[in-house]
Motif scaffolding. Structure first.
Motif, short mmCIF file in Angstrom:
data_model
loop_
_atom_site.label_atom_id
_atom_site.label_comp_id
_atom_site.label_asym_id
_atom_site.label_seq_id
_atom_site.Cartn_x
_atom_site.Cartn_y
_atom_site.Cartn_z
N UNK A 147 29.81 15.84 6.66
CA UNK A 147 30.55 17.35 6.80
C UNK A 147 31.03 17.48 5.38
N UNK A 148 30.83 18.86 4.93
CA UNK A 148 31.45 19.25 3.65
C UNK A 148 32.22 20.31 3.96
N UNK A 149 33.43 20.36 3.43
CA UNK A 149 34.53 21.24 3.58
C UNK A 149 34.74 22.02 2.41
N UNK A 150 34.62 23.05 2.03
CA UNK A 150 34.82 23.84 0.72
C UNK A 150 36.15 24.35 1.12
N UNK A 151 37.11 23.63 0.53
CA UNK A 151 38.70 23.93 1.16
C UNK A 151 39.08 25.33 0.45
N UNK A 152 38.55 25.72 -0.80
CA UNK A 152 38.96 26.85 -1.32
C UNK A 152 38.64 28.11 -0.60
N UNK A 153 37.23 28.05 -0.09
CA UNK A 153 36.82 29.12 0.73
C UNK A 153 37.52 29.14 2.23
N UNK A 154 37.61 28.03 2.96
CA UNK A 154 38.14 27.79 4.20
C UNK A 154 39.68 28.06 4.09
N UNK B 125 23.44 17.47 5.64
CA UNK B 125 24.83 17.90 5.61
C UNK B 125 25.19 19.16 6.49
N UNK B 126 26.29 19.16 6.80
CA UNK B 126 26.84 20.81 7.36
C UNK B 126 28.09 21.08 6.52
N UNK B 127 27.94 22.38 5.97
CA UNK B 127 29.26 22.92 5.21
C UNK B 127 29.71 23.86 6.26
#
Length: 192
Positions: free
Chosen positions: A84-91, A5-7
């Motif tokens: 692909x991992x998207x941490x929507x809170x942080x982003x 994965x890629x964060x």
């Protein structure tokens, strides 16, 4: 099946905040290493446009060169990660505009894939036509309940990915895509 994965961080998020770039990464994951010309043919765009976007993706570490397949005239590329991992809170805190652009790019790519499949549906074998599904559900949930629902649906999807690796697929198996959208209903009317 081991997946790489890629964060997403602010830099990689901006690199993917374009529909064609999302499609390039998805195409490389789906079909394996390709040249810019091959990608352009698959995506129905110019080689120059793909070359430009591939270079941007490479600069962000999202695609990598495959030197053993290339030569002086053509360069081969592959996706650097399987997931692909998207941490929507942080982003969302770091760069909400880039996150919104990325999410719109994902929605565009999903919509295009659905339209392509539905366009080819009549040519599918009956057993695949009968299991193709586009469903929607609605429930009145709190943010905490919505988070729980999302986590549970992800767990089911990840379980199927782990339990049914491509390397062990039988002769009647096909690659199946399943997308998840958990979205608040904007037309809620009376909330009382």
């Amino acid at each position: 099946m081991s997946m790489t994965p890629i964060v997403l961080d602010a830099r990689t998020l901006k690199a993917l905040a374009h529909p064609l770039r999302v499609q390039v990464v998805g195409t490389l994951r789906r079909f394996g290493p390709s040249t810019a010309t091959q990608l352009a043919e698959r995506l129905g765009v110019s080689s120059a446009a793909v070359s430009y976007h591939v270079r941007q993706l490479a600069a962000a570490g999202l695609v990598v060169d495959v030197p053993e397949r290339g030569n002086a005239r053509e360069r081969w590329w592959k996706a650097a990660h399987d997931v692909t991992v998207a941490d929507t809170r942080t982003l969302d805190e770091d760069d909400p505009d880039a996150l919104d652009a990325y999410l719109r790019s994902i929605a565009t790519a999903i919509t295009l894939r659905i339209q392509q499949v539905l366009g080819a549906r009549s040519a599918m074998p009956p057993e695949w036509r009968s299991v193709t599904d586009l469903s929607d559900f609605r429930a009145r949930l709190t943010p905490a309940q919505t988070e729980e629902l999302t986590e549970r649906l992800h767990a089911v999807a990840e379980e199927y990915v782990r339990q049914h690796p491509e390397s062990e697929a039988g002769p009647d198996a096909e690659m199946v895509s399943f997308d998840l959208q958990v979205l608040p209903d904007l037309d809620v009317g009376d909330r009382s």
